[in-house]
Motif scaffolding. Sequence first.
Motif, mmCIF file in Angstrom:
data_model
loop_
_atom_site.group_PDB
_atom_site.id
_atom_site.type_symbol
_atom_site.label_atom_id
_atom_site.label_comp_id
_atom_site.label_asym_id
_atom_site.label_seq_id
_atom_site.Cartn_x
_atom_site.Cartn_y
_atom_site.Cartn_z
ATOM 1 N N CYS A 158 -41.217 33.574 -22.418
ATOM 2 C CA CYS A 158 -41.643 33.597 -21.015
ATOM 3 C C CYS A 158 -40.897 32.519 -20.232
ATOM 4 O O CYS A 158 -40.142 32.826 -19.329
ATOM 5 C CB CYS A 158 -43.145 33.452 -20.845
ATOM 6 S SG CYS A 158 -43.584 33.353 -19.099
ATOM 7 N N THR A 162 -38.003 33.777 -17.708
ATOM 8 C CA THR A 162 -38.389 33.655 -16.289
ATOM 9 C C THR A 162 -37.413 32.764 -15.523
ATOM 10 O O THR A 162 -37.251 32.906 -14.307
ATOM 11 C CB THR A 162 -39.834 33.112 -16.177
ATOM 12 O OG1 THR A 162 -40.690 34.014 -16.877
ATOM 13 C CG2 THR A 162 -40.282 32.983 -14.746
ATOM 14 N N VAL A 245 -43.546 25.038 -9.325
ATOM 15 C CA VAL A 245 -44.838 24.360 -9.095
ATOM 16 C C VAL A 245 -45.989 25.380 -9.193
ATOM 17 O O VAL A 245 -45.923 26.444 -8.580
ATOM 18 C CB VAL A 245 -44.824 23.659 -7.715
ATOM 19 C CG1 VAL A 245 -46.194 23.091 -7.372
ATOM 20 C CG2 VAL A 245 -43.762 22.568 -7.694
ATOM 21 N N PRO A 246 -47.046 25.068 -9.957
ATOM 22 C CA PRO A 246 -48.095 26.060 -10.212
ATOM 23 C C PRO A 246 -49.272 26.057 -9.238
ATOM 24 O O PRO A 246 -50.254 26.744 -9.482
ATOM 25 C CB PRO A 246 -48.586 25.669 -11.618
ATOM 26 C CG PRO A 246 -48.385 24.192 -11.674
ATOM 27 C CD PRO A 246 -47.198 23.879 -10.810
ATOM 28 N N GLN A 269 -46.794 31.220 -9.609
ATOM 29 C CA GLN A 269 -47.655 32.280 -9.068
ATOM 30 C C GLN A 269 -48.791 31.602 -8.325
ATOM 31 O O GLN A 269 -49.841 31.353 -8.899
ATOM 32 C CB GLN A 269 -48.134 33.077 -10.280
ATOM 33 C CG GLN A 269 -49.033 34.224 -10.029
ATOM 34 C CD GLN A 269 -48.317 35.403 -9.436
ATOM 35 O OE1 GLN A 269 -48.249 35.542 -8.220
ATOM 36 N NE2 GLN A 269 -47.806 36.268 -10.277
ATOM 37 N N ARG A 338 -43.374 22.057 -23.923
ATOM 38 C CA ARG A 338 -44.175 23.257 -24.113
ATOM 39 C C ARG A 338 -45.015 23.106 -25.367
ATOM 40 O O ARG A 338 -44.490 22.741 -26.431
ATOM 41 C CB ARG A 338 -43.236 24.460 -24.298
ATOM 42 C CG ARG A 338 -43.871 25.827 -24.095
ATOM 43 C CD ARG A 338 -44.427 26.003 -22.728
ATOM 44 N NE ARG A 338 -44.225 27.321 -22.151
ATOM 45 C CZ ARG A 338 -44.589 27.617 -20.907
ATOM 46 N NH1 ARG A 338 -45.189 26.721 -20.141
ATOM 47 N NH2 ARG A 338 -44.367 28.823 -20.424
HETATM 48 P P1 NAP Z 1 -46.257 23.629 -16.346
HETATM 49 O O1 NAP Z 1 -45.677 23.490 -17.706
HETATM 50 O O2 NAP Z 1 -47.646 23.177 -16.105
HETATM 51 O O3 NAP Z 1 -45.229 22.924 -15.322
HETATM 52 C C1 NAP Z 1 -45.430 22.866 -13.947
HETATM 53 C C2 NAP Z 1 -44.760 21.605 -13.369
HETATM 54 O O4 NAP Z 1 -44.972 21.640 -11.942
HETATM 55 C C3 NAP Z 1 -45.356 20.307 -13.834
HETATM 56 O O5 NAP Z 1 -44.783 19.818 -15.012
HETATM 57 C C4 NAP Z 1 -45.090 19.378 -12.664
HETATM 58 O O6 NAP Z 1 -43.782 18.843 -12.709
HETATM 59 C C5 NAP Z 1 -45.180 20.305 -11.474
HETATM 60 N N1 NAP Z 1 -46.521 20.213 -10.877
HETATM 61 C C6 NAP Z 1 -47.707 20.344 -11.502
HETATM 62 N N2 NAP Z 1 -48.731 20.181 -10.640
HETATM 63 C C7 NAP Z 1 -48.159 19.939 -9.445
HETATM 64 C C8 NAP Z 1 -48.677 19.683 -8.155
HETATM 65 N N3 NAP Z 1 -50.008 19.613 -7.920
HETATM 66 N N4 NAP Z 1 -47.788 19.498 -7.153
HETATM 67 C C9 NAP Z 1 -46.475 19.529 -7.378
HETATM 68 N N5 NAP Z 1 -45.925 19.762 -8.590
HETATM 69 C C10 NAP Z 1 -46.767 19.975 -9.601
HETATM 70 O O7 NAP Z 1 -46.265 25.167 -15.889
HETATM 71 P P2 NAP Z 1 -45.272 26.366 -16.334
HETATM 72 O O8 NAP Z 1 -45.788 27.000 -17.570
HETATM 73 O O9 NAP Z 1 -43.877 25.886 -16.249
HETATM 74 O O10 NAP Z 1 -45.547 27.440 -15.172
HETATM 75 C C11 NAP Z 1 -45.244 27.134 -13.812
HETATM 76 C C12 NAP Z 1 -45.731 28.262 -12.903
HETATM 77 O O11 NAP Z 1 -44.934 29.426 -13.134
HETATM 78 C C13 NAP Z 1 -47.185 28.708 -13.143
HETATM 79 O O12 NAP Z 1 -47.775 28.991 -11.884
HETATM 80 C C14 NAP Z 1 -47.045 29.982 -13.948
HETATM 81 O O13 NAP Z 1 -48.138 30.867 -13.799
HETATM 82 C C15 NAP Z 1 -45.805 30.552 -13.296
HETATM 83 N N6 NAP Z 1 -45.089 31.563 -14.094
HETATM 84 C C16 NAP Z 1 -44.462 32.553 -13.415
HETATM 85 C C17 NAP Z 1 -43.717 33.499 -14.083
HETATM 86 C C18 NAP Z 1 -42.988 34.560 -13.327
HETATM 87 O O14 NAP Z 1 -42.565 35.547 -13.921
HETATM 88 N N7 NAP Z 1 -42.779 34.406 -12.041
HETATM 89 C C19 NAP Z 1 -43.638 33.443 -15.475
HETATM 90 C C20 NAP Z 1 -44.268 32.396 -16.136
HETATM 91 C C21 NAP Z 1 -44.992 31.445 -15.445
HETATM 92 P P3 NAP Z 1 -43.436 17.316 -12.267
HETATM 93 O O15 NAP Z 1 -44.394 16.448 -13.039
HETATM 94 O O16 NAP Z 1 -42.024 17.188 -12.683
HETATM 95 O O17 NAP Z 1 -43.609 17.205 -10.782
#
Ligand code: NAP
Length: 352
Positions: A158, A162, A245-246, A269, A338
């Motif tokens: 994923c 992605t 950013v989530p 998302q 991860r």
């Molecule tokens: P993650 O591992 O939690 O990483 C998100 C990063 O965003 C964090 O490490 C942080 O980075 C930053 N962040 C977190 N909270 C924040 C806030 N309040 N304000 C600003 N920055 C913030 O999440 P992930 O698994 O990479 O997923 C990220 C998003 O992509 C999710 O919403 C997920 O559902 C979505 N997603 C979409 C697809 C698609 O096909 N479009 C596929 C998979 C996942 P820093 O500490 O460096 O700021």
Amino acid sequence: MKTIGYAALSPSTPLAPFTFERRALRANDVAMEILYCGVCHSDLHTARNDWGWTQYPAVPGHEIVGRVTHVGPDVTRFRVGDAVAVGCLVDSCQECDHCHQGEEQFCTNGRTDTYNAPDRITGENTYGGYAKHLVVREEFVLRVPDTLTLAHVAPLLCAGITTYSPLRTWNVGPGSRVGVIGLGGLGHMAVKLAAGLGADVTVMSRTNSKEADALSLGADRLLVSSDSAAMAAAQSHFDLIIDTVPVKHDVNPYMSLLKVDGTLVLVGQVGPLAEPTTVPLILGRRRIAGSLIGGIRETQEMLDFCAKKQILPDCEMIRMDQINEAFERMEHADVRYRFVIDMASLPAPSAQ
Ligand code: NAP
Ligand code: ZN
């Protein structure tokens, strides 16, 4: 087939052990024992019903690596014992233009997600990879190249695809300047893949605490997004920015960092954005776009690219019973980079 997994039973309760049936093998099905499953922020969004469409019980998990245990009589590409992988998709119509183009994620008749979606044939809710076993039709099973370390492959299914898909859609290569907002699961794969494609890569993070990590992952620099002087110095710099950013946030500070014709592609998302203004869009013919995972063909291409370049995620291995703690840490951006569940930690139903 009886199996065991971990399920969310409501938005506010911790995930808990859950015994359920996987479907009997259809002629074109592959059954596998799951060895590893990555933990995506989408799993957390689903468990908590952030998007409002979760069906409970919900068994998350769409970064799946396993070994084939049985194949249906019509299966031609896989044998018992093969190392295989499954990502976010388990079915689609296979007949529409998008399916024919290998972009099953945009299936006109509706893709079937690996979890929390109705099965195309029975309508039953799909259950994902936080489980011991999985049954998936052959067309949605990926081959894991031998040269990749199995325990580290899962997040490619994923987080890898992605971020690879927009890099390929916007033709990133040597000479491209790529920005990555948020250094989490998706962000760290975006860095590795963009660097692997030859781009100059900048991580944009809220603080400088991940700077050393960003550089060791392959980024050329880290830009602190709250540092207005540093942001001003980066105006008109990027061809492509991938925003991971989530949660709801303001994209305006990033738009003017794009060159003319540059694109900010959202993969988080998050539903509504804080109000985007037209000024930087119009003044630089800039675009805001979205991107959804990637098709099966492109996912296999990404796995083969990672094998060729030896690109693998940075994983923190956990036991299945540590999932609730992992969710909490992910919510606080405390993951490097991860979580991957070792399914050997989940006893098979017969052993219980
Ligand atoms: P993650 O591992 O939690 O990483 C998100 C990063 O965003 C964090 O490490 C942080 O980075 C930053 N962040 C977190 N909270 C924040 C806030 N309040 N304000 C600003 N920055 C913030 O999440 P992930 O698994 O990479 O997923 C990220 C998003 O992509 C999710 O919403 C997920 O559902 C979505 N997603 C979409 C697809 C698609 O096909 N479009 C596929 C998979 C996942 P820093 O500490 O460096 O700021
Ligand atoms: Zn995901």
